[in-house]
Design a protein around this motif. Structure first.
Motif, PDB file in Angstrom:
ATOM      1  N   GLY A 192       0.693  -1.279  -0.157  1.00 11.93           N
ATOM      2  CA  GLY A 192      -0.030  -0.067  -0.168  1.00 11.93           C
ATOM      3  C   GLY A 192       0.917   1.388   0.011  1.00 11.93           C
ATOM      4  N   SER A 193       0.169   2.314  -0.292  1.00 11.08           N
ATOM      5  CA  SER A 193       0.791   3.772  -0.511  1.00 11.08           C
ATOM      6  C   SER A 193      -0.226   4.863   0.121  1.00 11.08           C
ATOM      7  N   PRO A 194       0.293   5.901  -0.005  1.00 10.89           N
ATOM      8  CA  PRO A 194      -0.753   7.266   0.561  1.00 10.89           C
ATOM      9  C   PRO A 194      -2.007   7.090  -0.111  1.00 10.89           C
ATOM     10  N   THR A 195      -2.131   6.778  -1.599  1.00  6.77           N
ATOM     11  CA  THR A 195      -3.088   7.023  -2.404  1.00  6.77           C
ATOM     12  C   THR A 195      -3.969   5.525  -2.670  1.00  6.77           C
ATOM     13  N   SER A 196      -3.671   4.716  -2.145  1.00  6.72           N
ATOM     14  CA  SER A 196      -4.175   3.286  -2.329  1.00  6.72           C
ATOM     15  C   SER A 196      -5.478   3.340  -1.428  1.00  6.72           C
ATOM     16  N   HIS A 197      -6.278   2.410  -1.817  1.00  7.04           N
ATOM     17  CA  HIS A 197      -7.665   2.580  -1.439  1.00  7.04           C
ATOM     18  C   HIS A 197      -7.907   2.555   0.025  1.00  7.04           C
ATOM     19  N   THR A 198      -7.130   1.621   0.691  1.00  8.54           N
ATOM     20  CA  THR A 198      -7.119   1.430   2.048  1.00  8.54           C
ATOM     21  C   THR A 198      -6.785   2.856   2.846  1.00  8.54           C
ATOM     22  N   ALA A 199      -5.651   3.749   2.327  1.00  6.20           N
ATOM     23  CA  ALA A 199      -5.347   4.765   2.921  1.00  6.20           C
ATOM     24  C   ALA A 199      -6.703   6.026   2.694  1.00  6.20           C
ATOM     25  N   ILE A 200      -7.040   6.011   1.644  1.00  4.04           N
ATOM     26  CA  ILE A 200      -8.127   6.842   1.375  1.00  4.04           C
ATOM     27  C   ILE A 200      -9.489   6.403   2.444  1.00  4.04           C
ATOM     28  N   MET A 201      -9.496   5.424   2.460  1.00  2.00           N
ATOM     29  CA  MET A 201     -10.769   4.813   3.411  1.00  2.00           C
ATOM     30  C   MET A 201     -10.408   5.176   4.758  1.00  2.00           C
ATOM     31  N   ALA A 202      -9.214   4.952   5.092  1.00  2.00           N
ATOM     32  CA  ALA A 202      -8.962   5.225   6.732  1.00  2.00           C
ATOM     33  C   ALA A 202      -8.967   6.776   6.904  1.00  2.00           C
ATOM     34  N   ARG A 203      -8.537   7.822   5.709  1.00  3.74           N
ATOM     35  CA  ARG A 203      -8.741   9.081   6.189  1.00  3.74           C
ATOM     36  C   ARG A 203     -10.221   9.472   6.135  1.00  3.74           C
ATOM     37  N   ALA A 204     -11.105   8.898   5.361  1.00  3.83           N
ATOM     38  CA  ALA A 204     -12.426   9.062   5.166  1.00  3.83           C
ATOM     39  C   ALA A 204     -13.074   8.674   6.460  1.00  3.83           C
ATOM     40  N   LEU A 205     -12.759   7.668   7.216  1.00  2.00           N
ATOM     41  CA  LEU A 205     -13.113   7.155   8.606  1.00  2.00           C
ATOM     42  C   LEU A 205     -12.604   7.917   9.812  1.00  2.00           C
ATOM     43  N   GLY A 206     -11.525   8.877   9.242  1.00  2.61           N
ATOM     44  CA  GLY A 206     -10.712   9.331  10.404  1.00  2.61           C
ATOM     45  C   GLY A 206     -10.253   8.297  11.448  1.00  2.61           C
ATOM     46  N   ILE A 207      -9.805   7.381  10.833  1.00  2.00           N
ATOM     47  CA  ILE A 207      -8.986   6.362  11.743  1.00  2.00           C
ATOM     48  C   ILE A 207      -7.383   6.247  11.519  1.00  2.00           C
ATOM     49  N   PRO A 208      -6.682   6.007  12.229  1.00  2.00           N
ATOM     50  CA  PRO A 208      -5.073   5.797  11.983  1.00  2.00           C
ATOM     51  C   PRO A 208      -5.027   4.837  10.811  1.00  2.00           C
ATOM     52  N   ALA A 209      -3.715   4.906   9.979  1.00  2.00           N
ATOM     53  CA  ALA A 209      -3.409   3.748   9.210  1.00  2.00           C
ATOM     54  C   ALA A 209      -2.028   3.999   8.698  1.00  2.00           C
ATOM     55  N   VAL A 210      -1.478   2.858   8.714  1.00  2.00           N
ATOM     56  CA  VAL A 210      -0.004   2.562   8.388  1.00  2.00           C
ATOM     57  C   VAL A 210       0.248   1.624   7.189  1.00  2.00           C
ATOM     58  N   VAL A 211       0.777   1.943   6.137  1.00  2.00           N
ATOM     59  CA  VAL A 211       0.961   0.916   5.286  1.00  2.00           C
ATOM     60  C   VAL A 211       2.417   0.666   4.831  1.00  2.00           C
TER      61      VAL A 211
END
Ligand code: PEP
Ligand code: MG
Length: 589
Positions: A192-211
């Motif tokens: 994953g990377s900053p614009t992979s969907h997991t990252a986008i999703m985490a920001r949308a939900l306002g939850i922390p994420a590290v890829v």
């Protein structure tokens, strides 16, 4: 320190800020279940504990199944499970696995698998039907123990009962789309990377994420306690008390800042000297309306409508779609809702529409290309959007446009859809605004040819960066090259905005760059009229804008345009945000 409490710190790419401490939900696909891994002497007691816990769980499951079978088809047929229980309770078998851990220094999965294969092979060689059948029992039970050691499968993401951090090798958009969002409090993935969907999703939900953590999915065991620091890109397995203490203070400070920012909810996105932009939100489904409203966004600048298609086993009908679009439009009117027509392909696929595997799916049969080739699917969506347009301020836009011809073709199909509705006597807004995403460099370069056919541009920086810099947006190995402040990107953005303004149309930014508080003043200075960002970052972006003078933004943009390096641009951006909104830097760095 005992092995059970030994802390492990892993460094990855922080893609969504914040800190969370929770239990791990280890998501492992069938193919990945069994990974050989070396362990140190310190890890042996922990591996033994994991093995014993998995045995207890396995025994419990076998008992449960035995009871169910007994009820359904009688005691006689449930007998096979006695044989399974004998395997779990076979001391010689269990002890051989435990001895193997100490002598081989490999993880319990590997040792268990090897011991089990040896037993099964030995039983299989015996000239006795009864004993030969026991080989299959050993293998069945081993599979069950391995499953209990490994974690859980994708479909279980839908049924999460307790709050947890999802740990995975990678998360497909189809998995994040169907998971129980209420329960997921963080993400950590190997890829994953900053614009992979997991990252986008985490920001949308306002939850922390590290890829980009490389091997988090094998370092973490199911139910380990983990801490995610999304600001610094850290994943800490079994954090120590000291670590928890120091993070506790940080969490408190950030919570205070966030509650202060929440007060901006009803304020406009306007600089201190009165320059106003539209600050809207990116959503994936109608349930996201609440987040849009709670965070004080002005409508929706990007509704990723393909998620309506990805969360079900068939194509959504015109009426199904109408219901979804209408719900959003009605809830948010008179604020605008921009529905992007489906962007399938790339990394977003449907299980029920056959799409051949491609070597380069991001450059393949994706988005508008797929829609123009499938006019029935496309027109069904266009009619649904048109019909929803009487319920609010609905606009539509096409993704992945690379030439003016594609816009003309899409508009022709839109005209056909309108005519079909007229023939049926269905009302719709005849003057619905139509825009295009500018996310392919060729579209930015021919913005002047496209402009006469549309009412707005929305720059998708996620793909624009990927295609301009030839950097796969989901590949963590080359994530360091993924630089939205690259001079080439700034030139394309400025060119698009200038052309838009010359043709009297507005230009928004809906890629993740728009939600990066370091880059907001730069984009303002380049002339962006609209920012569409993840709902959770709306208050942060608004704070930056409200603390900015427009002249500062213009000056920053002029300096950036004269700059040679992405890093230099990022530095001056950071300096300005630090100066005008230090509280935001506290939240994100
Ligand atoms: C983009 O490419 O910037 C964009 C907003 O679209 P998506 O992330 O859905 O590809
Ligand atoms: Mg895109």
């Amino acid at each position: 320190m005992s092995a059970e409490t030994k802390e492990i710190v892993l460094q990855g790419i922080g893609v969504s800020p914040g800190v969370v401490i929770s239990n791990a939900f280890l998501l492992i696909s069938e193919e990945e279940r069994y990974v050989e891994r070396e362990i140190s002497a310190d890890d042996i007691p922990r591996e033994i504990t994991r093995f014993e816990e998995a045995l207890i769980e396995t025994r419990r499951q076998i008992h449960d199944i035995q009871e169910q079978v007994k009820e359904a088809i009688g005691q006689e047929n449930a007998g096979i499970f006695d044989a399974h229980l004998l395997v779990v309770d076979d001391r010689a078998f269990v002890e051989e696995v435990i001895r193997g851990l100490s002598s081989r220094h490999l993880n319990v999965e590997t040792v268990l698998h090897d011991v089990s294969e040896r037993y099964a092979a030995a039983l299989g060689r015996i000239e006795d039907d009864y004993l030969r059948e026991r080989a299959a029992d050993v293998r069945d039970v081993t599979r069950r123990i391995l499953r209990n050691l490994a974690g859980r499968s994708g479909s279980e993401l839908m049924k999460l009962a307790e709050p947890c951090v999802v740990i995975a090798n990678d998360l497909a958009p189809s998995e994040t789309a169907t998971m129980n969002r209420e329960k997921v409090v963080g993400f950590a993935t190997d890829l994953g990377s900053p614009t992979s969907h997991t990252a986008i999703m985490a920001r949308a939900l306002g939850i922390p994420a590290v890829v980009g953590l490389h091997d988090v999915s094998v370092r973490v065991s199911a139910n380990d306690r983990v801490l995610i620091d999304g600001n610094r890109g850290l994943l800490i397995i079994r954090p120590t008390e000291d670590r928890l203490d120091s993070y506790g203070k940080l969490i408190e400070t950030r919570r205070h800042i966030q509650s202060e920012l929440a007060r901006l909810r009803d304020e406009s996105a306007e600089t201190s000297d009165g320059y106003r932009v539209l600050l809207s939100a990116n959503i994936e489904n109608p349930d996201d309306i609440r987040a849009v409203q709670e965070n004080g966004a002005c409508g929706v600048g990007l509704f990723r409508s393909e998620f309506l298609y990805m969360t079900r086993a068939d194509l959504p009908s015109e009426d199904d779609q109408l219901a979804a679009y209408r719900k959003v439009a009605e809830a948010l009117k008179p604020d605008p809702v921009i529905i992007r027509t489906i962007d399938l392909g790339g990394d977003k696929f449907l299980s029920h529409v056959r799409m051949a595997q491609e070597m380069n799916p991001f450059m393949g049969w994706r988005a508008i290309r797929f829609c123009l080739a499938q006019p029935d699917i496309f027109k069904t969506q266009l009619r649904a959007i048109l019909r929803a347009s009487v319920s609010g301020n609905v606009r539509l836009m096409y993704p992945m446009i690379s030439s003016a011809e594609e816009v003309v073709q899409a508009n022709q199909l839109l005209e056909e859809a309108k005519q079909e509705l007229r023939d049926q006597g269905q009302p719709f807004n005849e003057d619905i605004e139509v825009g295009v995403m500018i996310e392919v460099p060729s579209a930015a370069l021919v913005a002047d040819l496209i402009a006469p056919h549309v009412q707005f541009f929305s720059i998708g920086t996620n793909d624009l960066v990927q295609y301009t810099l030839a950097v796969d947006r989901v590949n963590e190995r080359i994530a360091y090259l993924y630089e939205p402040t690259h001079p080439a990107i700034l030139k394309l953005i400025k060119h698009t905005i200038d052309i838009g303004h010359a043709h009297g149309i507005w230009t928004g930014i809906c890629g993740e760059m728009a939600g990066n508080p370091l880059m907001v003043p730069l984009l303002m200075g380049l002339g962006a009229d609209e920012f569409s960002v993840s709902p959770s970052v709306v208050p942060i972006v608004k704070d930056v804008i409200r603390n900015l003078r427009y002249a500062q933004a213009e000056e920053l943009a002029a300096q950036a345009m004269a700059s040679m390096s992405p890093k230099e641009v990022l530095d001056i951006c950071r300096k300005l945000t630090q100066e005008i909104a230090p509280e935001v830097i506290e939240l994100i760095e």
